[in-house]
Design a protein around this motif. Structure first.
Motif, PDB file in Angstrom:
ATOM      1  N   ARG A  57     115.644  91.200  77.719  1.00  0.00           N
ATOM      2  CA  ARG A  57     115.875  91.648  76.345  1.00  0.00           C
ATOM      3  C   ARG A  57     114.520  92.094  75.789  1.00  0.00           C
ATOM      4  O   ARG A  57     113.548  91.344  75.836  1.00  0.00           O
ATOM      5  CB  ARG A  57     116.468  90.528  75.509  1.00  0.00           C
ATOM      6  CG  ARG A  57     117.883  90.191  75.866  1.00  0.00           C
ATOM      7  CD  ARG A  57     118.592  89.533  74.672  1.00  0.00           C
ATOM      8  NE  ARG A  57     118.575  90.407  73.514  1.00  0.00           N
ATOM      9  CZ  ARG A  57     119.508  91.316  73.243  1.00  0.00           C
ATOM     10  NH1 ARG A  57     120.556  91.456  74.064  1.00  0.00           N
ATOM     11  NH2 ARG A  57     119.423  92.068  72.171  1.00  0.00           N
ATOM     12  N   TRP A  58     114.493  93.306  75.279  1.00  0.00           N
ATOM     13  CA  TRP A  58     113.217  93.932  74.967  1.00  0.00           C
ATOM     14  C   TRP A  58     112.448  93.179  73.889  1.00  0.00           C
ATOM     15  O   TRP A  58     111.258  92.919  74.023  1.00  0.00           O
ATOM     16  CB  TRP A  58     113.439  95.382  74.533  1.00  0.00           C
ATOM     17  CG  TRP A  58     112.188  96.186  74.681  1.00  0.00           C
ATOM     18  CD1 TRP A  58     111.326  96.541  73.681  1.00  0.00           C
ATOM     19  CD2 TRP A  58     111.663  96.707  75.892  1.00  0.00           C
ATOM     20  NE1 TRP A  58     110.281  97.251  74.230  1.00  0.00           N
ATOM     21  CE2 TRP A  58     110.468  97.370  75.567  1.00  0.00           C
ATOM     22  CE3 TRP A  58     112.080  96.656  77.231  1.00  0.00           C
ATOM     23  CZ2 TRP A  58     109.692  98.004  76.531  1.00  0.00           C
ATOM     24  CZ3 TRP A  58     111.305  97.278  78.183  1.00  0.00           C
ATOM     25  CH2 TRP A  58     110.123  97.948  77.839  1.00  0.00           C
ATOM     26  N   ARG A  59     113.102  92.828  72.798  1.00  0.00           N
ATOM     27  CA  ARG A  59     112.379  92.193  71.690  1.00  0.00           C
ATOM     28  C   ARG A  59     112.076  90.727  71.984  1.00  0.00           C
ATOM     29  O   ARG A  59     110.942  90.282  71.827  1.00  0.00           O
ATOM     30  CB  ARG A  59     113.158  92.316  70.389  1.00  0.00           C
ATOM     31  CG  ARG A  59     112.480  91.587  69.220  1.00  0.00           C
ATOM     32  CD  ARG A  59     112.997  92.044  67.876  1.00  0.00           C
ATOM     33  NE  ARG A  59     114.427  91.871  67.746  1.00  0.00           N
ATOM     34  CZ  ARG A  59     115.114  92.326  66.701  1.00  0.00           C
ATOM     35  NH1 ARG A  59     114.504  92.987  65.734  1.00  0.00           N
ATOM     36  NH2 ARG A  59     116.403  92.137  66.631  1.00  0.00           N
ATOM     37  N   GLU A  60     113.074  90.003  72.442  1.00  0.00           N
ATOM     38  CA  GLU A  60     112.896  88.563  72.632  1.00  0.00           C
ATOM     39  C   GLU A  60     112.134  88.229  73.910  1.00  0.00           C
ATOM     40  O   GLU A  60     111.484  87.194  73.994  1.00  0.00           O
ATOM     41  CB  GLU A  60     114.256  87.861  72.660  1.00  0.00           C
ATOM     42  CG  GLU A  60     115.081  88.025  71.391  1.00  0.00           C
ATOM     43  CD  GLU A  60     115.939  89.268  71.407  1.00  0.00           C
ATOM     44  OE1 GLU A  60     115.706  90.158  72.248  1.00  0.00           O
ATOM     45  OE2 GLU A  60     116.854  89.362  70.561  1.00  0.00           O
TER      46      GLU A  60
ATOM     47  N   ASN B 117     106.076 100.716  76.274  1.00  0.00           N
ATOM     48  CA  ASN B 117     107.495 101.007  76.568  1.00  0.00           C
ATOM     49  C   ASN B 117     107.753 101.057  78.062  1.00  0.00           C
ATOM     50  O   ASN B 117     108.447 101.954  78.565  1.00  0.00           O
ATOM     51  CB  ASN B 117     107.921 102.327  75.904  1.00  0.00           C
ATOM     52  CG  ASN B 117     108.201 102.164  74.426  1.00  0.00           C
ATOM     53  OD1 ASN B 117     108.277 101.049  73.906  1.00  0.00           O
ATOM     54  ND2 ASN B 117     108.340 103.274  73.730  1.00  0.00           N
TER      55      ASN B 117
ATOM     56  N   ASP C  86     105.759  96.055  75.753  1.00  0.00           N
ATOM     57  CA  ASP C  86     106.385  96.841  74.690  1.00  0.00           C
ATOM     58  C   ASP C  86     105.412  97.794  74.019  1.00  0.00           C
ATOM     59  O   ASP C  86     105.842  98.702  73.308  1.00  0.00           O
ATOM     60  CB  ASP C  86     107.097  95.945  73.684  1.00  0.00           C
ATOM     61  CG  ASP C  86     106.181  94.932  73.047  1.00  0.00           C
ATOM     62  OD1 ASP C  86     106.679  94.099  72.267  1.00  0.00           O
ATOM     63  OD2 ASP C  86     104.974  94.964  73.332  1.00  0.00           O
ATOM     64  N   THR C  87     104.118  97.630  74.227  1.00  0.00           N
ATOM     65  CA  THR C  87     103.169  98.589  73.675  1.00  0.00           C
ATOM     66  C   THR C  87     103.173  99.886  74.475  1.00  0.00           C
ATOM     67  O   THR C  87     102.767 100.934  73.965  1.00  0.00           O
ATOM     68  CB  THR C  87     101.755  98.015  73.654  1.00  0.00           C
ATOM     69  OG1 THR C  87     101.314  97.799  75.009  1.00  0.00           O
ATOM     70  CG2 THR C  87     101.700  96.718  72.886  1.00  0.00           C
TER      71      THR C  87
ATOM     72  N   THR D 240     111.504 102.760  69.048  1.00  0.00           N
ATOM     73  CA  THR D 240     111.488 101.371  69.448  1.00  0.00           C
ATOM     74  C   THR D 240     112.704 101.059  70.310  1.00  0.00           C
ATOM     75  O   THR D 240     113.768 101.640  70.123  1.00  0.00           O
ATOM     76  CB  THR D 240     111.462 100.434  68.221  1.00  0.00           C
ATOM     77  OG1 THR D 240     111.558  99.073  68.683  1.00  0.00           O
ATOM     78  CG2 THR D 240     112.637 100.719  67.303  1.00  0.00           C
TER      79      THR D 240
ATOM     80  N   SER E 196     113.670  97.801  70.545  1.00  0.00           N
ATOM     81  CA  SER E 196     113.788  96.386  70.209  1.00  0.00           C
ATOM     82  C   SER E 196     115.207  95.863  70.327  1.00  0.00           C
ATOM     83  O   SER E 196     115.414  94.670  70.533  1.00  0.00           O
ATOM     84  CB  SER E 196     113.244  96.119  68.804  1.00  0.00           C
ATOM     85  OG  SER E 196     113.995  96.861  67.856  1.00  0.00           O
ATOM     86  N   THR E 197     116.206  96.722  70.188  1.00  0.00           N
ATOM     87  CA  THR E 197     117.601  96.260  70.293  1.00  0.00           C
ATOM     88  C   THR E 197     118.144  96.396  71.711  1.00  0.00           C
ATOM     89  O   THR E 197     119.307  96.110  71.950  1.00  0.00           O
ATOM     90  CB  THR E 197     118.515  97.057  69.352  1.00  0.00           C
ATOM     91  OG1 THR E 197     118.487  98.439  69.749  1.00  0.00           O
ATOM     92  CG2 THR E 197     118.068  96.919  67.910  1.00  0.00           C
ATOM     93  N   TYR E 198     117.298  96.819  72.607  1.00  0.00           N
ATOM     94  CA  TYR E 198     117.742  97.126  73.964  1.00  0.00           C
ATOM     95  C   TYR E 198     117.598  95.943  74.913  1.00  0.00           C
ATOM     96  O   TYR E 198     116.735  95.072  74.757  1.00  0.00           O
ATOM     97  CB  TYR E 198     116.927  98.295  74.524  1.00  0.00           C
ATOM     98  CG  TYR E 198     117.511  99.640  74.210  1.00  0.00           C
ATOM     99  CD1 TYR E 198     117.915  99.970  72.916  1.00  0.00           C
ATOM    100  CD2 TYR E 198     117.676 100.585  75.202  1.00  0.00           C
ATOM    101  CE1 TYR E 198     118.461 101.198  72.626  1.00  0.00           C
ATOM    102  CE2 TYR E 198     118.212 101.838  74.925  1.00  0.00           C
ATOM    103  CZ  TYR E 198     118.601 102.133  73.638  1.00  0.00           C
ATOM    104  OH  TYR E 198     119.145 103.361  73.368  1.00  0.00           O
TER     105      TYR E 198
ATOM    106  N   SER F 260     121.595  99.550  74.319  1.00  0.00           N
ATOM    107  CA  SER F 260     121.550  98.699  73.145  1.00  0.00           C
ATOM    108  C   SER F 260     122.544  97.564  73.319  1.00  0.00           C
ATOM    109  O   SER F 260     123.749  97.805  73.421  1.00  0.00           O
ATOM    110  CB  SER F 260     121.881  99.523  71.889  1.00  0.00           C
ATOM    111  OG  SER F 260     121.769  98.729  70.740  1.00  0.00           O
TER     112      SER F 260
END
Length: 129
Positions: free
Chosen positions: A53-56, A78, A75-76, A29, A31-33, A101
């Motif tokens: 921001r990857w997650r948000e 990448n 994100d599915t 993942t 997600s923190t990147y 990150s």
């Protein structure tokens, strides 16, 4: 080991649109990147275009970039994208994707190359008649 690979570059006519892709691998993942696009034209310094921001999904753009550039990610897959509208010869450059990150508490600018640990090899974009 994280790897980033750009694709989608090529030669286009002024006024054309173009979409670049950056596929990330090496982690389950991201997600923190934060991921970003930079470009470097011959004889010029590397220039920040945009970051996400990857997650948000929050996006950040360099000065004057927001008008013609759109950053997004899937994100599915990448994969990060850079959509370029109404290209002009000044857009001719090597386009790089970068990632690293970055904690959600980060409040400074995303334009600094030093915050991105991983870089792709770049893809050439040439805009000419």
């Amino acid at each position: 080991q994280v790897q980033l690979e750009e694709s989608g570059g090529g030669s286009v006519l002024p006024g054309d649109s173009l979409r670049l892709s950056c596929t990330a691998s090496g982690r389950r993942t991201f997600s923190t990147y934060a991921m970003a696009w930079f470009r470097q034209a011959p004889g010029k310094e590397r220039e920040f275009i945009a970051a996400i921001r990857w997650r948000e999904g929050n996006t950040f753009y360099g000065d004057s970039m927001r008008a013609r550039f759109t950053i997004s990610r899937d994100d599915t897959e990448n994969t990060m994208y850079l959509h370029m509208d109404n290209t002009n010869p000044e857009d001719t450059a090597i386009y790089y994707c970068a990632g690293g990150s970055v904690p959600p508490t980060y409040t400074k600018s995303y334009k600094w190359p030093s915050i991105y640990l991983y870089w792709g090899k770049g893809t050439q974009v040439t805009v000419s008649e």
